[in-house]
Design an enzyme around this catalytic site. Structure first.
Site, PDB file in Angstrom:
ATOM      1  N   HIS A  18      29.744  30.790  34.060  1.00  0.00           N
ATOM      2  CA  HIS A  18      28.968  30.787  35.494  1.00  0.00           C
ATOM      3  C   HIS A  18      28.463  29.295  35.924  1.00  0.00           C
ATOM      4  CE1 HIS A  18      28.268  35.057  34.827  1.00  0.00           C
ATOM      5  NE2 HIS A  18      29.324  35.193  35.354  1.00  0.00           N
ATOM      6  N   LYS A  42      25.791  49.296  37.500  1.00  0.00           N
ATOM      7  CA  LYS A  42      25.823  49.191  36.015  1.00  0.00           C
ATOM      8  C   LYS A  42      24.587  49.099  35.242  1.00  0.00           C
ATOM      9  CE  LYS A  42      29.383  45.706  37.094  1.00  0.00           C
ATOM     10  NZ  LYS A  42      29.699  44.244  37.079  1.00  0.00           N
ATOM     11  N   ARG A  92      39.016  33.920  36.798  1.00  0.00           N
ATOM     12  CA  ARG A  92      39.492  33.416  35.550  1.00  0.00           C
ATOM     13  C   ARG A  92      40.866  33.798  35.158  1.00  0.00           C
ATOM     14  NH1 ARG A  92      34.613  36.856  33.410  1.00  0.00           N
ATOM     15  NH2 ARG A  92      35.275  37.937  35.447  1.00  0.00           N
ATOM     16  N   SER A 130      30.397  38.297  30.854  1.00  0.00           N
ATOM     17  CA  SER A 130      29.069  38.709  30.476  1.00  0.00           C
ATOM     18  C   SER A 130      29.039  39.791  29.599  1.00  0.00           C
ATOM     19  CB  SER A 130      28.234  39.208  31.547  1.00  0.00           C
ATOM     20  OG  SER A 130      27.907  38.062  32.239  1.00  0.00           O
TER      21      SER A 130
HETATM   22  P1  ADP Z   1      30.165  40.576  39.168  1.00  0.00           P
HETATM   23  O1  ADP Z   1      29.805  41.921  38.514  1.00  0.00           O
HETATM   24  O2  ADP Z   1      29.686  40.483  40.655  1.00  0.00           O
HETATM   25  O3  ADP Z   1      31.785  40.523  38.966  1.00  0.00           O
HETATM   26  P2  ADP Z   1      29.675  38.482  37.273  1.00  0.00           P
HETATM   27  O4  ADP Z   1      28.184  38.162  36.766  1.00  0.00           O
HETATM   28  O5  ADP Z   1      30.478  39.234  36.172  1.00  0.00           O
HETATM   29  O6  ADP Z   1      29.214  39.342  38.513  1.00  0.00           O
HETATM   30  O7  ADP Z   1      30.343  37.172  37.979  1.00  0.00           O
HETATM   31  C1  ADP Z   1      29.957  36.837  38.926  1.00  0.00           C
HETATM   32  C2  ADP Z   1      31.083  35.561  39.541  1.00  0.00           C
HETATM   33  O8  ADP Z   1      31.562  34.748  38.509  1.00  0.00           O
HETATM   34  C3  ADP Z   1      32.498  36.238  39.638  1.00  0.00           C
HETATM   35  O9  ADP Z   1      33.385  35.761  40.664  1.00  0.00           O
HETATM   36  C4  ADP Z   1      33.283  36.118  38.206  1.00  0.00           C
HETATM   37  O10 ADP Z   1      34.607  36.073  38.554  1.00  0.00           O
HETATM   38  C5  ADP Z   1      32.663  34.653  38.050  1.00  0.00           C
HETATM   39  N1  ADP Z   1      32.803  34.590  36.577  1.00  0.00           N
HETATM   40  C6  ADP Z   1      32.223  35.356  35.554  1.00  0.00           C
HETATM   41  N2  ADP Z   1      32.615  34.650  34.210  1.00  0.00           N
HETATM   42  C7  ADP Z   1      33.198  33.372  34.744  1.00  0.00           C
HETATM   43  C8  ADP Z   1      33.398  32.402  33.785  1.00  0.00           C
HETATM   44  N3  ADP Z   1      33.693  32.553  32.419  1.00  0.00           N
HETATM   45  N4  ADP Z   1      34.020  31.377  34.396  1.00  0.00           N
HETATM   46  C9  ADP Z   1      34.074  31.218  35.689  1.00  0.00           C
HETATM   47  N5  ADP Z   1      33.801  32.385  36.513  1.00  0.00           N
HETATM   48  C10 ADP Z   1      33.193  33.262  35.912  1.00  0.00           C
END
Ligand code: ADP
Length: 162
Positions: A18, A42, A92, A130
């Site tokens: 992120h 969630k 990803r 995450s």
């Molecule tokens: P959500 O629950 O809205 O998907 P996340 O916190 O999991 O929220 O992710 C927010 C954004 O960051 C999403 O667009 C996700 O694809 C992106 N993201 C999550 N992990 C990574 C990573 N390792 N590298 C790049 N982008 C990521």
């Protein structure tokens, strides 16, 4: 015209993946606003306030980045409120693409002024999510290379490791 990008997500917790997206976006846009979802169905490990704090400590050095809580309503409405015309998301994999393309199309039906922009994940963090981080950390695995130091510490505390 100032270009404001809104980066919404659960960030439970924020990972190096992120943060990499945020750093790159900070160079592309005038302002980047990270919106931490608080209304997610969630069950989260961290509270919204904890997540905001953990994120803030890691983006403080980026002067055009800020963190807000998003406690409900449409993401595109929040974008309007913040004068953001860009929704930023990370990609990803093909799996992400399929999910994200649907969300982008749906958001377009709700607000045509907002454009979703995707940045591809850094190779190093392509497998990082995450949820996987939590799974590994829960059993005492080493996630120190995948999350910032404050998150690593906070997770150990949550899972009462050390
Ligand atoms: P959500 O629950 O809205 O998907 P996340 O916190 O999991 O929220 O992710 C927010 C954004 O960051 C999403 O667009 C996700 O694809 C992106 N993201 C999550 N992990 C990574 C990573 N390792 N590298 C790049 N982008 C990521």
């Amino acid at each position: 015209m100032s270009k404001v990008a809104l980066y919404p997500g659960s960030f439970d917790p924020i990972s190096n993946g992120h943060i990499d997206i945020v750093k790159r976006a900070a160079k592309l846009f005038d302002r980047v606003v990270i919106a931490v979802a608080t209304n997610t169905s969630k069950k989260t490990l961290f509270t919204a306030d904890e997540k905001v704090q953990l994120i803030q400590e890691n983006v403080a050095f980026l002067t055009n980045v800020e963190v807000v809580k998003h406690s409900g309503g449409l993401t595109v409405d929040l974008a309007d409120e913040l004068n953001a015309t860009i929704l930023l998301r990370g990609l990803r994999s093909v799996k992400d693409f399929e999910y994200e393309a649907d969300i982008a199309a749906m958001n377009k039906t709700q607000n045509n002024r907002v454009e979703t922009v995707f940045l591809t994940a850094d190779e190093t963090y392509r497998f990082v999510s995450s949820s996987l981080i939590k799974e590994v950390a829960m059993f005492g695995g080493d996630i120190s290379g995948l999350v910032p130091a404050n998150v690593n510490k906070a997770m150990k505390k949550k899972y009462e490791i050390e």
